[in-house]
Design a protein around this motif. Structure first.
Motif, PDB file in Angstrom:
ATOM      1  N   ILE A 119       0.802  -1.234   0.000  1.00  0.00           N
ATOM      2  CA  ILE A 119       0.000   0.000   0.000  1.00  0.00           C
ATOM      3  C   ILE A 119       0.831   1.278   0.000  1.00  0.00           C
ATOM      4  CG2 ILE A 119      -1.593   1.398   1.399  1.00  0.00           C
ATOM      5  CD1 ILE A 119      -3.162  -1.085   1.958  1.00  0.00           C
ATOM      6  N   ARG A 120       1.808   1.331   0.919  1.00  0.00           N
ATOM      7  CA  ARG A 120       2.600   2.568   1.010  1.00  0.00           C
ATOM      8  C   ARG A 120       3.424   2.769  -0.250  1.00  0.00           C
ATOM      9  NH1 ARG A 120       5.409   2.592   6.855  1.00  0.00           N
ATOM     10  NH2 ARG A 120       5.976   4.732   6.340  1.00  0.00           N
ATOM     11  N   VAL A 121       3.964   1.663  -0.744  1.00  0.00           N
ATOM     12  CA  VAL A 121       4.794   1.762  -1.948  1.00  0.00           C
ATOM     13  C   VAL A 121       3.949   2.270  -3.114  1.00  0.00           C
ATOM     14  CG1 VAL A 121       6.154   0.418  -3.602  1.00  0.00           C
ATOM     15  CG2 VAL A 121       6.346  -0.051  -1.142  1.00  0.00           C
ATOM     16  N   ARG A 122       2.760   1.709  -3.255  1.00  0.00           N
ATOM     17  CA  ARG A 122       1.888   2.139  -4.363  1.00  0.00           C
ATOM     18  C   ARG A 122       1.540   3.615  -4.247  1.00  0.00           C
ATOM     19  NH1 ARG A 122      -0.783  -2.839  -4.015  1.00  0.00           N
ATOM     20  NH2 ARG A 122      -0.216  -4.163  -5.777  1.00  0.00           N
ATOM     21  N   GLY A 123       1.265   4.036  -3.031  1.00  0.00           N
ATOM     22  CA  GLY A 123       0.926   5.444  -2.802  1.00  0.00           C
ATOM     23  C   GLY A 123       2.067   6.358  -3.231  1.00  0.00           C
ATOM     24  N   ASP A 124       3.285   5.979  -2.839  1.00  0.00           N
ATOM     25  CA  ASP A 124       4.453   6.779  -3.204  1.00  0.00           C
ATOM     26  C   ASP A 124       4.660   6.818  -4.708  1.00  0.00           C
ATOM     27  OD1 ASP A 124       5.157   7.577  -0.714  1.00  0.00           O
ATOM     28  OD2 ASP A 124       6.795   6.140  -0.450  1.00  0.00           O
ATOM     29  N   LEU A 125       4.484   5.662  -5.335  1.00  0.00           N
ATOM     30  CA  LEU A 125       4.686   5.607  -6.793  1.00  0.00           C
ATOM     31  C   LEU A 125       3.688   6.516  -7.488  1.00  0.00           C
ATOM     32  CD1 LEU A 125       5.274   1.761  -7.260  1.00  0.00           C
ATOM     33  CD2 LEU A 125       6.968   3.570  -7.593  1.00  0.00           C
ATOM     34  N   GLN A 126       2.431   6.479  -6.977  1.00  0.00           N
ATOM     35  CA  GLN A 126       1.411   7.327  -7.596  1.00  0.00           C
ATOM     36  C   GLN A 126       1.725   8.808  -7.420  1.00  0.00           C
ATOM     37  OE1 GLN A 126      -2.125   5.508  -6.106  1.00  0.00           O
ATOM     38  NE2 GLN A 126      -1.961   3.971  -7.739  1.00  0.00           N
ATOM     39  N   ALA A 127       2.393   9.102  -6.303  1.00  0.00           N
ATOM     40  CA  ALA A 127       2.771  10.503  -6.057  1.00  0.00           C
ATOM     41  C   ALA A 127       4.022  10.896  -6.844  1.00  0.00           C
ATOM     42  CB  ALA A 127       3.003  10.704  -4.558  1.00  0.00           C
ATOM     43  N   GLY A 128       4.548   9.977  -7.645  1.00  0.00           N
ATOM     44  CA  GLY A 128       5.688  10.309  -8.501  1.00  0.00           C
ATOM     45  C   GLY A 128       7.048  10.051  -7.868  1.00  0.00           C
ATOM     46  N   HIS A 129       7.071   9.395  -6.695  1.00  0.00           N
ATOM     47  CA  HIS A 129       8.365   9.116  -6.061  1.00  0.00           C
ATOM     48  C   HIS A 129       8.995   7.850  -6.637  1.00  0.00           C
ATOM     49  CE1 HIS A 129       7.452  12.081  -3.071  1.00  0.00           C
ATOM     50  NE2 HIS A 129       6.442  11.399  -2.564  1.00  0.00           N
ATOM     51  N   VAL A 130      10.318   7.840  -6.580  1.00  0.00           N
ATOM     52  CA  VAL A 130      11.022   6.571  -6.744  1.00  0.00           C
ATOM     53  C   VAL A 130      10.990   5.926  -5.362  1.00  0.00           C
ATOM     54  CG1 VAL A 130      13.284   5.513  -7.128  1.00  0.00           C
ATOM     55  CG2 VAL A 130      12.561   7.454  -8.546  1.00  0.00           C
ATOM     56  N   VAL A 131      10.716   4.624  -5.306  1.00  0.00           N
ATOM     57  CA  VAL A 131      10.709   3.942  -4.011  1.00  0.00           C
ATOM     58  C   VAL A 131      11.955   3.065  -3.911  1.00  0.00           C
ATOM     59  CG1 VAL A 131       9.497   2.290  -2.545  1.00  0.00           C
ATOM     60  CG2 VAL A 131       8.199   3.968  -3.878  1.00  0.00           C
ATOM     61  N   VAL A 132      12.734   3.279  -2.858  1.00  0.00           N
ATOM     62  CA  VAL A 132      13.988   2.536  -2.692  1.00  0.00           C
ATOM     63  C   VAL A 132      13.848   1.603  -1.486  1.00  0.00           C
ATOM     64  CG1 VAL A 132      16.472   2.723  -2.310  1.00  0.00           C
ATOM     65  CG2 VAL A 132      15.287   4.478  -3.661  1.00  0.00           C
ATOM     66  N   ILE A 133      13.997   0.310  -1.739  1.00  0.00           N
ATOM     67  CA  ILE A 133      13.727  -0.683  -0.693  1.00  0.00           C
ATOM     68  C   ILE A 133      14.982  -1.475  -0.350  1.00  0.00           C
ATOM     69  CG2 ILE A 133      12.400  -2.790  -0.179  1.00  0.00           C
ATOM     70  CD1 ILE A 133      10.198  -1.652  -1.996  1.00  0.00           C
ATOM     71  N   ALA A 134      15.197  -1.678   0.945  1.00  0.00           N
ATOM     72  CA  ALA A 134      16.336  -2.475   1.401  1.00  0.00           C
ATOM     73  C   ALA A 134      16.094  -3.938   1.059  1.00  0.00           C
ATOM     74  CB  ALA A 134      16.500  -2.315   2.911  1.00  0.00           C
ATOM     75  N   GLY A 135      17.046  -4.530   0.339  1.00  0.00           N
ATOM     76  CA  GLY A 135      16.916  -5.937  -0.028  1.00  0.00           C
ATOM     77  C   GLY A 135      17.210  -6.842   1.143  1.00  0.00           C
ATOM     78  N   PHE A 136      16.929  -8.154   0.964  1.00  0.00           N
ATOM     79  CA  PHE A 136      17.498  -9.189   1.838  1.00  0.00           C
ATOM     80  C   PHE A 136      16.814  -9.300   3.205  1.00  0.00           C
ATOM     81  CE2 PHE A 136      21.393  -9.607   4.804  1.00  0.00           C
ATOM     82  CZ  PHE A 136      21.572 -10.978   4.676  1.00  0.00           C
ATOM     83  N   GLN A 137      15.746  -8.490   3.443  1.00  0.00           N
ATOM     84  CA  GLN A 137      15.202  -8.458   4.802  1.00  0.00           C
ATOM     85  C   GLN A 137      13.684  -8.364   4.834  1.00  0.00           C
ATOM     86  OE1 GLN A 137      15.581  -4.128   6.328  1.00  0.00           O
ATOM     87  NE2 GLN A 137      17.465  -4.552   5.251  1.00  0.00           N
ATOM     88  N   GLY A 138      13.141  -8.795   5.941  1.00  0.00           N
ATOM     89  CA  GLY A 138      11.714  -8.679   6.149  1.00  0.00           C
ATOM     90  C   GLY A 138      11.437  -8.610   7.631  1.00  0.00           C
TER      91      GLY A 138
END
Ligand code: ADP
Ligand code: ASP
Ligand code: MG
Length: 410
Positions: A119-138
């Motif tokens: 949800i948050r990622v989609r919201g950011d993308l819609q707002a025109g942001h690049v979303v940068v996510i830390a790999g390898f973790q959850g």
């Protein structure tokens, strides 16, 4: 223009200059009209550095704390990459795995992704942001930080691509695609334009570290178009695809090897029902995964039993085997840590015979002794002495003409 997930590995973000170069590539992709999610690894060497720090305190630290420690490597990179993006005028926001809500099971150091809340990622993308996510973790359902195993950022990227229904998942690394074998071992290795999921899965599980196995599994299962490319140079890279008619009619697509195995043998065990279980039961109860297994034909009512395990598990497996051997009244326990597994992979094996004999002939010509053999529909693996690894890889590469010099009819 659809959504693209790009993953940049350790070398690709290994310095501030490299991070700035990645920022440029990301911005260019966004300017082409794509929404972009970027997954990054820790800067090269960082994960190993953190492991070494922990080992200065304790050889087997609490797995929960180890994951808290190792996840910091990727957290550094996401922040630096966002700063580099801001600096060149791109809107970007970073998230750790837990912030995204990449939900995993609680198997620390080898957690599996169970679900992703986009949800948050989609919201950011819609707002025109690049979303940068830390790999390898959850994060598990108790809020504990987990990690996905070495090379796990690949899996984060594919899982994000699956969750967001991305147009493509691009794995940017320090080679420009998937090769017939590791180009660091055989400089004549050839880049493949395409490889099937099935073959890539075998290559990954037989030791080719270019993609984490789970990433390939995920991409196959959720039908994520997956491409491996170089972050240093332009190019089409290698597309991982479902088999199609346009694909090269190669018998063999690649050679994989694994330096992380060790071999254990117990000699002179009674040849009677239940022996395999008596030997491997305790090994499996200790959570040690067994790879290849050979049991010889019995002579004088006793037999020999050999199996391989990950090298990290070797000392423990040897201890267990010595104990079992005493109980079974076996003659002797032998172990060898200096072995490697060398494998040929190709869907073409299904329709061609004689591959195994060509393989064995090529190794024999170089005087390489085969210690174990195992086969499946699309692979043949042999265990050989570690010192012959490079020679063996090159001999097979030549014997199967993987560099592609011979005319097509041959
Ligand atoms: P990253 O840090 O970008 O995730 P990795 O080190 O995990 O990079 O994977 C890339 C490396 O995989 C290459 O540098 C190469 O040495 C190795 N490799 C092993 N087998 C292959 C192969 N068949 N094709 C390409 N690279 C391979
Ligand atoms: N940083 C982790 C590792 O070195 C995960 C990754 O790079 O994919 O294994
Ligand atoms: Mg990797």
């Amino acid at each position: 223009m659809g959504l693209i997930v790009q993953k940049y590995g350790g070398t690709s973000v290994g310095s501030i200059e490299r991070i700035q170069a990645v920022a440029q590539k990301v911005k260019a992709t966004q300017e082409q009209g794509h929404q972009v999610v970027v997954v990054v690894s820790a800067m090269s060497g960082e994960t190993n550095r953190l492991i070494a720090l922990a080992h200065e305190i304790e050889t087997s630290p609490a797995p929960r704390e180890m994951d808290v420690l190792l996840s910091t490597g990727e957290q550094v990179t996401i922040a630096l990459l966002c700063m580099a993006l801001h600096k060149i005028g791109a809107d970007a926001r970073s998230y750790t795995g837990a912030q995204v809500q990449i939900l995993t099971d609680n198997a620390h150091s080898k957690a599996r992704i169970r679900g992703i809340d986009g949800i948050r990622v989609r919201g950011d993308l819609q707002a025109g942001h690049v979303v940068v996510i830390a790999g390898f973790q959850g994060v598990d359902d108790q809020g504990n930080i987990t990690t996905l195993g070495r090379g796990g950022s690949d899996t984060t990227a594919v899982a994000m691509a699956a969750a967001l229904n991305a147009q493509e998942c691009q794995i940017f690394t320090d080679v420009d695609g998937v090769y017939t074998t590791d180009p660091r071992v055989e400089p004549k290795a050839r880049k493949l334009d395409r490889i099937t999921f099935e073959e890539m899965l075998e290559m990954a599980s037989l030791g080719s570290k270019v993609l984490q196995i789970r990433a390939v599994e995920f991409a196959g299962k959720y039908n994520v178009p997956l491409r491996v490319l170089s972050s240093f140079e332009e190019g089409e890279g290698t597309l991982i695809t479902f088999e199609d008619e346009g694909m090269e009619d190669a018998k063999i697509s690649g050679i994989a090897f694994n330096r992380d195995e060790a071999k254990l043998t117990v000699l002179g065990v009674p040849d009677e029902p239940g022996v395999a279980y008596s030997i491997l039961g305790p090994v499996s109860n200790a959570n040690i995964e067994v790879d290849m297994i050979i049991q010889n034909i019995a002579e004088d009512d006793t037999t020999d039993f050999t199996f391989t395990v990950h090298r990290n598990d070797y000392p423990q497996a040897l201890e267990i085997l010595k104990e079992t051997s005493g109980i079974l009244g076996a003659r002797e326990v032998l172990g060898n840590e200096n072995i490697v597994k060398l494998s040929l992979v190709g869907v073409g094996m299904r329709s061609h015979s004689g591959i195994a004999s060509t393989m064995f002939e090529a190794l024999a010509k170089e005087g390489i002794n085969i210690l174990m053999i195992s086969t499946s529909e699309i692979k043949i693996s042999v265990v050989i002495d570690e010192k012959y690894l490079e020679l063996g890889v090159r001999a097979l590469h030549e014997a199967f003409d993987l560099a592609g010099n011979l005319p097509a009819e041959m």
